[in-house]
Design a protein around this motif. Structure first.
Motif: not given
Lengths: 200, 162
Positions: A101-115
Motif C-alpha cells: 500500500x505504500x506505493x505512492x502512485x502519484x510521487x514515486x518513480x517507476x523505479x521506486x515503486x518496483x523496488x
C-alpha cells in the motif's frame, strides 16, 4: 514475422492513431470509474490470509483466556509456542502484504515503486517460508494444548497418540516441502532478480 | 468547466494510452479492465496534486505505471470484482485481421520482457524522449539509453526464435 524495433514503433504509432479514433469512454463511464463504489477494488487483503489470521487470533485468545488450565511446565511451554505462532506470524504476514500500500502512485518513480514491490514480495515470501517450517513445531505444540483446554486431557502422556501423530506430521511436511521449496525459491528468485535489475 | 469535467475530458482524450498500458501488463481482458478502472481512479484521486506546470502526459504515465505495479501483486491477493454494468461492455473494437495479428504479436513480444523493460519500452514506443522517460521512471538518461539498446537486442533474439 520479422520486425525490428523501428518497425514496431511505426506499428505502435498506427495502432495508437486508430485507438485515438475509437472513443469508447463516455462521460458517465469515466465518472463511474472515479467513484469508489463502482471501482474494481484491489483489496490488498488476501482471503486466505484474512481467514487464517482470524482463526489464529481466535485460537490464541481462547488459549490465553484459559492459560491457567495448562498446569505443567511442558504444557505451558507448548502454550507459549502455540500462542506466539498464532499471533506473530499472521501479524508479520499481514504487515508484509500491507507494505504494498505504500506505493505512492502519484510521487514515486517507476523505479521506486518496483523496488518497493520487489522488497515487499521478498518479505512476504520469507514470512510464508518461515510459517511453513515453524508450522511443523506448531503442529506438535498445539495438540497437547488443545487436548488440555478442550478435553482436560494431558495428551503428552498418551504414547499411542504420538506414535501415529508424529509420523503423519513428518510425512505431511515432507510431502509438501518439495513443492513449497520450489514455489518459494522461484518467487524469491523473481524478487531478487528484479532488485538486481534495478541496481544498474 | 469545473474540475471534474476537465478531468473527464482529459481522460477521454487519452483513453487509448491507458488501454495500451493495461494490455502491456496483462493478457487477461478482465485484468485489463480492472487495471483500467484503477488507473482512472488513481488519476482522479491524485488530480489535485497534479501541477499544471508539468506535462499532463508525464504525470499520467507515472501514475498509470505505478498503478500497474501495485496490480502485479494480484498473484498474492484475491480481487473483489465490482465492476459496473456499463464497464462490462467496455472493449476496444478489433482492427482488421492482419493488423490485429501484428498487434497481438507485438504485445506478445513486449509481454515477454521483464517488468522494468515493459515500462521503458512502452514509453519509448509512445515516442517519449530519453529525458521524459528518465523523469517518469527514475533511471538516468544514460541508463535509459543502455536499457533501450539491451531491449532492442532482447527483442531481436526473441523474434529470431519466434
Amino acid at each position: 514475422m520479422i520486425m525490428e524495433l523501428d518497425e514496431m514503433k511505426s506499428l505502435w504509432e498506427d495502432m495508437s492513431e486508430k485507438l485515438e479514433r475509437q472513443k469508447l469512454l463516455t462521460d458517465k463511464v469515466v465518472l463511474e470509474m472515479t467513484q469508489k463504489k463502482y471501482r474494481t477494488k484491489l483489496n490488498y487483503i488476501s482471503i486466505p490470509e484474512t481467514v487464517g489470521t482470524i482463526i489464529c487470533f481466535a485460537g490464541a485468545a481462547y488459549a490465553l483466556v484459559n492459560f491457567d488450565k495448562l498446569d505443567t511446565w511442558y504444557l505451558v511451554l507448548c502454550g507459549v509456542i502455540s500462542v506466539s505462532f498464532c499471533v506473530i506470524l499472521p501479524i508479520l504476514s499481514m504487515r508484509s502484504i500491507s507494505r504494498m500500500k505504500k506505493i505512492d502512485v502519484n510521487h514515486n518513480s517507476y523505479r521506486e515503486s518496483l523496488k518497493l514491490y520487489a522488497k515487499s514480495k521478498d518479505a512476504f515470501v520469507k514470512v510464508q517460508k518461515a510459517g511453513y517450517y515453524l508450522g511443523f513445531i506448531f503442529s506438535l505444540a498445539v495438540l497437547p494444548v488443545a487436548g488440555k483446554l478442550l478435553r482436560n486431557k494431558d495428551l503428552l502422556l498418551e504414547a499411542k497418540l504420538w506414535i501415529w501423530y508424529i509420523p503423519i506430521a513428518i510425512a505431511f511436511h515432507f510431502l509438501f516441502s518439495r513443492w513449497v521449496f520450489k514455489h518459494y525459491t522461484s518467487a524469491t528468485k523473481g524478487a531478487r532478480s528484479l532488485l538486481e535489475e534495478l541496481q544498474d | 468547466m469545473d474540475k471534474q469535467q476537465t478531468f473527464i475530458k482529459t481522460i477521454r482524450e487519452h483513453e487509448g494510452i491507458i488501454y495500451k498500458i493495461t494490455r502491456i501488463y496483462f493478457e487477461d481482458e478482465e485484468d485489463q479492465k480492472d487495471l483500467y478502472q484503477e488507473i482512472v481512479f488513481q488519476l482522479w484521486k491524485s488530480y489535485d496534486s497534479f501541477n499544471s506546470k508539468s506535462k499532463w502526459s508525464t504525470w499520467m504515465y507515472r501514475v498509470a505505471l505505478n498503478t500497474a505495479i501495485s496490480f502485479l501483486k494480484k498473484d498474492q491477493t484475491k480481487l473483489k470484482r465490482s465492476s459496473s454494468e456499463q464497464l462490462e461492455n467496455f472493449k476496444m473494437e478489433p482492427f482488421d485481421p492482419v493488423m490485429e495479428e501484428r498487434i497481438a504479436w507485438l504485445y506478445r513480444n513486449i509481454q515477454e520482457l521483464n517488468v522494468v523493460e515493459k515500462g521503458i519500452i512502452l514509453l519509448y514506443l509512445e515516442g517519449r524522449n530519453y529525458e521524459e522517460i528518465s523523469n517518469i521512471t527514475g533511471f538516468s538518461t544514460t541508463n535509459i539509453g543502455t536499457r533501450i539498446s539491451r531491449i532492442k537486442q532482447k527483442l531481436k533474439n526473441q523474434i529470431k526464435t519466434d
